[in-house]
Enzyme design. Structure first.
Site, short mmCIF file in Angstrom:
data_model
loop_
_atom_site.label_atom_id
_atom_site.label_comp_id
_atom_site.label_asym_id
_atom_site.label_seq_id
_atom_site.Cartn_x
_atom_site.Cartn_y
_atom_site.Cartn_z
CG HIS A 195 -0.42 0.26 2.52
ND1 HIS A 195 -1.19 0.66 3.59
CD2 HIS A 195 0.85 0.16 3.00
CE1 HIS A 195 -0.42 0.81 4.65
NE2 HIS A 195 0.81 0.51 4.33
CD GLU B 263 -1.06 -3.83 1.75
OE1 GLU B 263 -1.68 -2.85 2.22
OE2 GLU B 263 0.18 -3.84 1.60
CD GLU C 157 -4.50 1.48 2.65
OE1 GLU C 157 -4.63 0.28 2.31
OE2 GLU C 157 -3.51 1.88 3.29
C1 LIG Z 1 4.57 -0.05 6.75
S1 LIG Z 1 5.98 -1.00 7.15
C2 LIG Z 1 5.27 -2.59 7.42
C3 LIG Z 1 6.09 -3.46 8.33
C4 LIG Z 1 5.49 -4.84 8.62
N1 LIG Z 1 5.31 -5.60 7.40
C5 LIG Z 1 4.19 -4.74 9.37
O1 LIG Z 1 3.12 -4.72 8.74
O2 LIG Z 1 4.22 -4.68 10.58
C6 LIG Z 1 6.76 -1.20 5.55
C7 LIG Z 1 8.08 -1.95 5.66
O3 LIG Z 1 8.61 -2.11 4.33
C8 LIG Z 1 10.02 -1.92 4.41
N2 LIG Z 1 10.53 -1.56 3.08
C9 LIG Z 1 10.32 -0.40 2.41
N3 LIG Z 1 10.97 -0.41 1.24
C10 LIG Z 1 11.59 -1.62 1.15
C11 LIG Z 1 12.45 -2.21 0.17
N4 LIG Z 1 12.75 -1.56 -0.96
N5 LIG Z 1 12.92 -3.46 0.39
C12 LIG Z 1 12.61 -4.11 1.56
N6 LIG Z 1 11.82 -3.59 2.53
C13 LIG Z 1 11.31 -2.35 2.33
C14 LIG Z 1 10.15 -0.80 5.43
O4 LIG Z 1 11.45 -0.67 5.95
C15 LIG Z 1 9.11 -1.20 6.46
O5 LIG Z 1 9.63 -2.03 7.47
#
Ligand SMILES: C[S@@+](CC[C@H](N)C(=O)[O-])C[C@H]1O[C@@H](n2cnc3c(N)ncnc32)[C@H](O)[C@@H]1O
Length: 344
Positions: free
Chosen positions: A250, A279, A310
């Protein structure tokens, strides 16, 4: 009273909710910082105003007004016979700074000056041709900003993890069978590994790989049964029996989602693998108790991400089919989340 005047009367009341709409968030944040709920618990679950004021170092009269407001809103109960305040389910869930089941870190993150600043530039996200409120404030996207600001990254990771605890317990309770038969489960964008901690505890046959950006996994705690792997999901996704990806897509545009989902599909076995997407699904024209939160979350995506949103059922269908999956199922679990299980 005719229909017009009922609507006018309703509007007259509602305008005040918008004019002073910031108040609940600001007062709740203040109460968390003062550790009011924690202090009540450490006093055996009930405390008088003078004792509370002395314990949290506040002026009794100012604290009394804060307590009156929060009691009015259901955060505390004031017992007439003892003149003592006690916590309620709401304060235990949202105000406890140090409670395992509390989402206080999530509120502290969303209400932080860093995360509030882009809201003042929301118009930038509505610019013709596309723009970003976050970039208008910081000159870069959230992930680059967080990678250079460890305090912001920690605020974000702690906030998301505090919600992940609750969310994954709900998912395990309502559709735990989705983890049956999985040997190795890869959590893409798994943050500090909280989600996999709970999955591997509830499903001991699962070995977890927590995959996230280097600045996130390098400070993640060690978890038994979970290996942290640093990487960029746009470049490479490690192989596993199944992929779990929650609250990551999202944050991204449709093209980025398809790119990442295609990599997820290629990372699991063609015959037996699956990609579990957690999601929000917006169901237009169908209101439920979570509709308001889901639409608010869409605005959060507008404020904090470049092209995240969303998605409706139809939009998820496009993205999943566009990533080449042969079939998928959607299960609404009666929360802000739905579970989409896509087969390669
Ligand atoms: C909104 S958080 C969700 C964390 C977890 N999945 C949860 O729902 O509790 C989004 C996660 O995606 C990771 N993220 C963002 N870009 C990324 C990338 N290019 N490769 C790997 N992880 C990534 C962020 O560091 C973050 O931990």
């Amino acid at each position: 009273m005719d229909a017009k005047s009922i609507k006018e009367e309703k509007a007259e009341l509602e305008i005040w909710q918008y004019i002073f709409g910031f108040t609940p968030v600001a007062v709740v944040k203040c109460a968390i910082e003062l550790e009011i709920a924690d202090t009540i618990e450490s006093h055996g679950g009930a405390v008088s105003l003078p004792d509370l004021a002395s314990a949290v170092c506040c002026s009794p009269s100012a604290l009394g007004r804060i307590m009156r407001y929060l009691t009015h809103r259901g955060f505390f109960e004031l017992h007439e016979s003892t003149h003592k305040y006690s916590n309620t389910p709401l304060s235990l869930r949202l105000l406890l700074k140090n409670g395992a089941n509390s989402v206080a870190p999530f509120l502290l993150m969303e209400a932080s000056p860093e995360m509030l600043a882009p809201w003042h530039r929301l118009r930038a996200s509505a610019a013709p041709g596309g723009g970003s409120a976050f970039r208008a404030v910081y000159g870069e996207d959230f992930w680059d900003y967080a990678s250079q600001n460890p305090a912001v990254s920690k605020l974000f990771d702690d906030g998301i993890a505090s919600h992940a605890t609750r969310a994954i317990c709900e998912i395990i309770e309502r559709c735990g069978d989705v983890f049956e038969g999985i040997g190795c489960l890869l959590d893409v964008g798994g943050g500090d590994g909280t989600t996999l901690r709970y999955i591997t505890e509830a499903c001991p046959w699962v070995r977890g790989i927590n995959f996230d950006l280097p600045h996130v996994v390098c400070v993640a705690p060690q978890i038994r049964g979970v290996e942290h792997v640093a990487g960029d999901m746009f470049k490479h996704i490690p192989e596993a029996d199944a992929v779990f990806i929650k609250w990551v897509l999202h944050d991204r545009s449709d093209d980025e989602c398809m790119h990442v989902l295609k990599k997820c599909r290629e990372a699991v076995p063609k015959e037996t693998g699956k990609v579990i997407i957690v999601e929000t699904v917006i169901v237009e024209g169908e209101e439920d108790e979570y509709s308001d939160t889901k639409l608010a979350l869409d605005m959060v995506m507008m404020a904090h991400t470049e092209k995240g949103k969303e998605r409706t059922f139809e939009e998820w269908d496009c993205v999943i089919k566009g990533a080449g999956f042969s079939s998928y199922t959607v299960k609404h679990i009666g929360s802000i989340f739905s579970i989409i299980v896509a087969c390669p």
